[in-house]
Design an enzyme around this catalytic site. Structure first.
Site, PDB file in Angstrom:
ATOM      1  N   LYS A  22       0.849  -1.216   0.000  1.00  0.00           N
ATOM      2  CA  LYS A  22       0.000   0.000   0.000  1.00  0.00           C
ATOM      3  C   LYS A  22       0.876   1.254   0.000  1.00  0.00           C
ATOM      4  O   LYS A  22       0.636   2.190  -0.760  1.00  0.00           O
ATOM      5  CB  LYS A  22      -0.885  -0.004   1.250  1.00  0.00           C
ATOM      6  CG  LYS A  22      -1.540   1.333   1.531  1.00  0.00           C
ATOM      7  CD  LYS A  22      -2.389   1.302   2.769  1.00  0.00           C
ATOM      8  CE  LYS A  22      -1.655   1.581   4.056  1.00  0.00           C
ATOM      9  NZ  LYS A  22      -1.314   2.999   4.291  1.00  0.00           N
ATOM     10  N   ASN A  23       1.897   1.238   0.854  1.00  0.00           N
ATOM     11  CA  ASN A  23       2.690   2.457   1.023  1.00  0.00           C
ATOM     12  C   ASN A  23       3.582   2.761  -0.172  1.00  0.00           C
ATOM     13  O   ASN A  23       4.161   3.850  -0.258  1.00  0.00           O
ATOM     14  CB  ASN A  23       3.523   2.370   2.306  1.00  0.00           C
ATOM     15  CG  ASN A  23       2.655   2.480   3.540  1.00  0.00           C
ATOM     16  OD1 ASN A  23       1.455   2.737   3.444  1.00  0.00           O
ATOM     17  ND2 ASN A  23       3.245   2.292   4.713  1.00  0.00           N
ATOM     18  N   ARG A  92      -4.002  10.139   5.248  1.00  0.00           N
ATOM     19  CA  ARG A  92      -2.905  11.083   5.420  1.00  0.00           C
ATOM     20  C   ARG A  92      -2.035  11.206   4.167  1.00  0.00           C
ATOM     21  O   ARG A  92      -1.541  12.276   3.848  1.00  0.00           O
ATOM     22  CB  ARG A  92      -2.044  10.628   6.603  1.00  0.00           C
ATOM     23  CG  ARG A  92      -0.850  11.511   6.798  1.00  0.00           C
ATOM     24  CD  ARG A  92      -0.067  11.160   8.034  1.00  0.00           C
ATOM     25  NE  ARG A  92       1.230  11.810   8.018  1.00  0.00           N
ATOM     26  CZ  ARG A  92       1.438  13.066   8.358  1.00  0.00           C
ATOM     27  NH1 ARG A  92       0.449  13.812   8.753  1.00  0.00           N
ATOM     28  NH2 ARG A  92       2.651  13.587   8.303  1.00  0.00           N
ATOM     29  N   CYS A 116      -5.063   7.695  10.022  1.00  0.00           N
ATOM     30  CA  CYS A 116      -5.158   7.104  11.356  1.00  0.00           C
ATOM     31  C   CYS A 116      -4.658   8.102  12.390  1.00  0.00           C
ATOM     32  O   CYS A 116      -3.687   8.814  12.152  1.00  0.00           O
ATOM     33  CB  CYS A 116      -4.275   5.851  11.441  1.00  0.00           C
ATOM     34  SG  CYS A 116      -4.923   4.455  10.539  1.00  0.00           S
ATOM     35  N   ARG A 121       0.245  14.553  13.655  1.00  0.00           N
ATOM     36  CA  ARG A 121       1.025  14.191  12.461  1.00  0.00           C
ATOM     37  C   ARG A 121       1.124  15.426  11.585  1.00  0.00           C
ATOM     38  O   ARG A 121       0.416  15.570  10.589  1.00  0.00           O
ATOM     39  CB  ARG A 121       0.358  13.037  11.726  1.00  0.00           C
ATOM     40  CG  ARG A 121       0.349  11.764  12.544  1.00  0.00           C
ATOM     41  CD  ARG A 121      -0.338  10.636  11.843  1.00  0.00           C
ATOM     42  NE  ARG A 121       0.503   9.980  10.858  1.00  0.00           N
ATOM     43  CZ  ARG A 121       0.124   8.915  10.164  1.00  0.00           C
ATOM     44  NH1 ARG A 121      -1.069   8.406  10.343  1.00  0.00           N
ATOM     45  NH2 ARG A 121       0.930   8.357   9.290  1.00  0.00           N
ATOM     46  N   PRO A 122       2.023  16.345  11.959  1.00  0.00           N
ATOM     47  CA  PRO A 122       2.124  17.584  11.195  1.00  0.00           C
ATOM     48  C   PRO A 122       2.695  17.340   9.795  1.00  0.00           C
ATOM     49  O   PRO A 122       3.232  16.274   9.513  1.00  0.00           O
ATOM     50  CB  PRO A 122       3.073  18.439  12.032  1.00  0.00           C
ATOM     51  CG  PRO A 122       3.842  17.478  12.866  1.00  0.00           C
ATOM     52  CD  PRO A 122       3.007  16.258  13.040  1.00  0.00           C
ATOM     53  N   ASP A 124       4.709  19.862   8.507  1.00  0.00           N
ATOM     54  CA  ASP A 124       5.662  20.971   8.418  1.00  0.00           C
ATOM     55  C   ASP A 124       6.864  20.642   7.537  1.00  0.00           C
ATOM     56  O   ASP A 124       7.330  21.497   6.764  1.00  0.00           O
ATOM     57  CB  ASP A 124       6.125  21.399   9.824  1.00  0.00           C
ATOM     58  CG  ASP A 124       6.674  20.219  10.639  1.00  0.00           C
ATOM     59  OD1 ASP A 124       6.164  19.093  10.480  1.00  0.00           O
ATOM     60  OD2 ASP A 124       7.616  20.432  11.424  1.00  0.00           O
ATOM     61  N   LEU A 125       7.370  19.403   7.619  1.00  0.00           N
ATOM     62  CA  LEU A 125       8.563  19.054   6.827  1.00  0.00           C
ATOM     63  C   LEU A 125       8.235  19.081   5.329  1.00  0.00           C
ATOM     64  O   LEU A 125       9.067  19.489   4.510  1.00  0.00           O
ATOM     65  CB  LEU A 125       9.090  17.666   7.232  1.00  0.00           C
ATOM     66  CG  LEU A 125       9.517  17.527   8.697  1.00  0.00           C
ATOM     67  CD1 LEU A 125       9.859  16.080   9.019  1.00  0.00           C
ATOM     68  CD2 LEU A 125      10.721  18.428   8.987  1.00  0.00           C
ATOM     69  N   ASP A 306       5.048   0.240  11.910  1.00  0.00           N
ATOM     70  CA  ASP A 306       3.818  -0.421  11.448  1.00  0.00           C
ATOM     71  C   ASP A 306       3.753  -1.892  11.868  1.00  0.00           C
ATOM     72  O   ASP A 306       2.675  -2.489  11.869  1.00  0.00           O
ATOM     73  CB  ASP A 306       3.713  -0.334   9.916  1.00  0.00           C
ATOM     74  CG  ASP A 306       3.353   1.064   9.448  1.00  0.00           C
ATOM     75  OD1 ASP A 306       3.068   1.923  10.301  1.00  0.00           O
ATOM     76  OD2 ASP A 306       3.348   1.304   8.224  1.00  0.00           O
ATOM     77  N   ARG A 398      -8.260  -0.672   4.865  1.00  0.00           N
ATOM     78  CA  ARG A 398      -7.392   0.367   4.300  1.00  0.00           C
ATOM     79  C   ARG A 398      -6.039  -0.190   3.886  1.00  0.00           C
ATOM     80  O   ARG A 398      -5.393   0.361   2.993  1.00  0.00           O
ATOM     81  CB  ARG A 398      -7.179   1.481   5.328  1.00  0.00           C
ATOM     82  CG  ARG A 398      -8.458   2.215   5.649  1.00  0.00           C
ATOM     83  CD  ARG A 398      -8.221   3.318   6.630  1.00  0.00           C
ATOM     84  NE  ARG A 398      -7.153   4.178   6.139  1.00  0.00           N
ATOM     85  CZ  ARG A 398      -6.709   5.239   6.769  1.00  0.00           C
ATOM     86  NH1 ARG A 398      -7.236   5.570   7.921  1.00  0.00           N
ATOM     87  NH2 ARG A 398      -5.748   5.968   6.254  1.00  0.00           N
TER      88      ARG A 398
HETATM   89  C1  UD1 Z   1       4.502   6.592   6.430  1.00  0.00           C
HETATM   90  C2  UD1 Z   1       3.663   5.351   6.244  1.00  0.00           C
HETATM   91  C3  UD1 Z   1       3.165   4.827   7.574  1.00  0.00           C
HETATM   92  C4  UD1 Z   1       4.342   4.612   8.521  1.00  0.00           C
HETATM   93  C5  UD1 Z   1       5.209   5.861   8.589  1.00  0.00           C
HETATM   94  C6  UD1 Z   1       6.479   5.650   9.403  1.00  0.00           C
HETATM   95  C7  UD1 Z   1       2.684   5.693   4.082  1.00  0.00           C
HETATM   96  C8  UD1 Z   1       1.460   5.922   3.293  1.00  0.00           C
HETATM   97  N1  UD1 Z   1       2.546   5.678   5.404  1.00  0.00           N
HETATM   98  O1  UD1 Z   1       3.657   7.573   7.019  1.00  0.00           O
HETATM   99  O2  UD1 Z   1       2.494   3.602   7.359  1.00  0.00           O
HETATM  100  O3  UD1 Z   1       3.850   4.322   9.812  1.00  0.00           O
HETATM  101  O4  UD1 Z   1       5.600   6.279   7.278  1.00  0.00           O
HETATM  102  O5  UD1 Z   1       7.209   4.589   8.896  1.00  0.00           O
HETATM  103  O6  UD1 Z   1       3.745   5.476   3.540  1.00  0.00           O
HETATM  104  N2  UD1 Z   1       6.470  14.240  10.972  1.00  0.00           N
HETATM  105  C9  UD1 Z   1       6.573  15.567  11.307  1.00  0.00           C
HETATM  106  N3  UD1 Z   1       6.435  16.508  10.315  1.00  0.00           N
HETATM  107  C10 UD1 Z   1       6.200  16.162   9.017  1.00  0.00           C
HETATM  108  C11 UD1 Z   1       6.106  14.798   8.681  1.00  0.00           C
HETATM  109  C12 UD1 Z   1       6.249  13.847   9.677  1.00  0.00           C
HETATM  110  O7  UD1 Z   1       6.776  15.910  12.466  1.00  0.00           O
HETATM  111  O8  UD1 Z   1       6.078  17.070   8.171  1.00  0.00           O
HETATM  112  C13 UD1 Z   1       6.574  13.209  12.038  1.00  0.00           C
HETATM  113  C14 UD1 Z   1       5.251  12.467  12.213  1.00  0.00           C
HETATM  114  O9  UD1 Z   1       4.381  13.178  13.062  1.00  0.00           O
HETATM  115  C15 UD1 Z   1       5.699  11.160  12.808  1.00  0.00           C
HETATM  116  C16 UD1 Z   1       7.059  10.941  12.142  1.00  0.00           C
HETATM  117  O10 UD1 Z   1       7.471  12.201  11.624  1.00  0.00           O
HETATM  118  O11 UD1 Z   1       5.866  11.262  14.191  1.00  0.00           O
HETATM  119  C17 UD1 Z   1       7.016   9.910  11.007  1.00  0.00           C
HETATM  120  O12 UD1 Z   1       6.167  10.355  10.003  1.00  0.00           O
HETATM  121  P1  UD1 Z   1       6.392  10.006   8.468  1.00  0.00           P
HETATM  122  O13 UD1 Z   1       7.659   9.244   8.293  1.00  0.00           O
HETATM  123  O14 UD1 Z   1       6.205  11.247   7.701  1.00  0.00           O
HETATM  124  O15 UD1 Z   1       5.174   9.025   8.212  1.00  0.00           O
HETATM  125  P2  UD1 Z   1       4.118   9.090   7.046  1.00  0.00           P
HETATM  126  O16 UD1 Z   1       4.788   9.424   5.764  1.00  0.00           O
HETATM  127  O17 UD1 Z   1       2.935   9.861   7.478  1.00  0.00           O
END
Ligand code: UD1
Length: 417
Positions: A22-23, A92, A116, A121-122, A124-125, A306, A398
């Site tokens: 999926k990812n 997301r 979820c 889950r910001p 900002d990055l 995960d 999902r």
């Molecule tokens: C992706 C995966 C999800 C997995 C996660 C971590 C998909 C569709 N989903 O989610 O299944 O659990 O990677 O392996 O691929 N963060 C920030 N700012 C940002 C972005 C992220 O603070 O702009 C933080 C998040 O709040 C979280 C951490 O970084 O605590 C990891 O997030 P991220 O790696 O971005 O996960 P996703 O891409 O949402």
């Protein structure tokens, strides 16, 4: 909404093929927006999150049709740059469409993504990185508006955390940007490599995906491509957990074992025997599981967050103490409350959970709180004595393609009602 009925403590046996990831599929579908011509994406799992991505593509004017596990996507007729709130809230990863629409059209309007609840889950990055590439981005009442007065330009981006989604957004946007983009502290997950492989087939120039530093030389245009999505390593971990708690011997086909580098040792620590050969895992659980010890989730190549919930389900019935430290998400223990109803022995505080294995779990009525947590409830239901009823509230669908049918094909008693 569907419920799952599980009759626990039945041994699993037989062979299954692993679904596509999926990812991987989600960012690749977003990346099709950069291309001219037809894309043929094989091994796409049939999941509600993928249906949302298809709906977004169609809303934007693109054609996306499914033939079994193959998606044909043609984005030539893209005619909108706004993704409505109703679609954005569905998951997301919809934020990945921001970089893609912006790179293709020079502007984009989306609302903040849903998904979820795993703590805050910001994004900002994602936004800071696109700003470094020349995007002007404003946020009003949950809506993000972005445009690129001079087009997107290559930039040096040092991520404060190797966010998977942010790395994907940057790779997608940078593929059509002017000049070179260098991402340091990039996420290294196999899904990042799959996205880069797909884009390179389309004519992009991306190197270093899977390493901490990714270099993207922007190109003027990209064409469509034929691509095969990688297998889903988290579903593999879930199936192995299911086999482990039922003392079973199963075979999982279509696996890339290199993607399971941090997962396989946890099962071995628990006493399981795995023979990995040519895309096939022969998995044998012991009579009695041992604790896998310490499970500390970290970005790839560390133990994946995960896979934490299904491994916690395993630890509930493993002899000894298992300590979980969740470093990726702030709030990823919703399954613990449900496990406690089943007679589990768990203490948790903040990001740490300590599980003392018990000799028996009892079938119960459970409610899922997120995607991977719902799969963990299924694993616990398979381990428990008696009947378990899980209200999956749509989460399981999902990320898992017909998990009930997959487990039934392995002789498990799992029924959707
Ligand atoms: C992706 C995966 C999800 C997995 C996660 C971590 C998909 C569709 N989903 O989610 O299944 O659990 O990677 O392996 O691929 N963060 C920030 N700012 C940002 C972005 C992220 O603070 O702009 C933080 C998040 O709040 C979280 C951490 O970084 O605590 C990891 O997030 P991220 O790696 O971005 O996960 P996703 O891409 O949402």
């Amino acid at each position: 909404m569907a419920k799952l009925l599980i009759e626990g403590q039945r041994k699993l046996r037989g062979e299954v093929s692993l679904q596509g990831s999926k990812n991987s599929t989600l960012p690749i579908l977003a990346a099709t927006l950069l291309t001219e011509g037809e894309n043929v994406i094989h091994n796409c799992p049939c999941l509600s999150d993928i249906d949302v991505a298809i709906s977004i593509l169609r809303y934007l004017g693109c054609s996306a049709t499914r033939h079994g596990h193959t998606l044909l996507v043609d984005t030539c007729n893209l005619n909108d740059t706004h993704i409505p709130d109703s679609l954005m809230r569905e998951m997301r990863s919809s934020v990945i469409f921001l970089g893609a629409v912006l790179a293709r059209c020079g502007r984009a309007r989306i609302s903040l993504p849903g998904g979820c609840e795993l703590g805050p889950r910001p994004v900002d990055l994602h936004l800071d990185s696109l700003r470094k590439m020349g995007a002007v981005i404003t946020e009003h009442h949950g809506e993000i508006r972005a445009h690129t007065p001079r087009g997107l330009e290559g930039a040096r981006i040092a991520l404060a955390f190797p966010s998977v989604g942010a790395t994907e957004n940057i790779i997608i946007a940078a593929s059509l940007a002017k000049g070179t983009t260098v991402i340091t502290n990039a996420a290294r997950e196999p899904e990042i490599v799959d996205l880069a492989d797909y884009l390179n087939k389309c004519g992009a120039m991306i190197s270093g995906a899977g390493d901490g530093t990714v270099v993207i030389e922007g190109v003027e245009r990209l064409h469509g491509a034929v691509h095969n999505i990688i297998p889903d390593r988290i579903v593999a971990a879930t199936l192995m957990s299911a086999a482990a708690v039922t003392g079973s011997h199963i075979v999982i086909n279509d696996v890339i074992s290199a993607h399971l580098g941090a997962i396989i040792p946890a099962f071995e620590e628990a006493g399981c025997r795995l023979s990995v050969k040519e895309g096939r895992i022969d998995f044998k659980a012991p009579q009695k599981l041992r604790s896998p010890g310490l499970i500390r989730t970290t970005p790839y190549p560390g133990f994946p967050t995960d896979a934490q919930p299904p491994l916690m389900a395993l630890s509930l019935v493993a002899e000894g103490t298992t300590v979980f430290v969740e470093t990726v998400f702030e709030s990823r223990y919703k399954h613990i409350g449900e496990f406690l109803r089943m007679g589990a022995n768990i203490k948790s505080e903040g990001r740490v959970a300590v599980v003392e294995g018990v000799s028996k779990l009892y079938g119960s009525k459970l409610k899922a709180g997120d995607l991977r947590g719902s799969a963990a409830l299924v694993v616990a239901g398979l381990a428990a004595q008696g009947k378990t009823e899980i209200d999956t509230t749509g989460y399981l669908e999902r990320g898992y393609e017909e998990l009930d049918a997959v487990l039934s094909s392995l002789d498990g008693s799992v029924r959707k009602v």
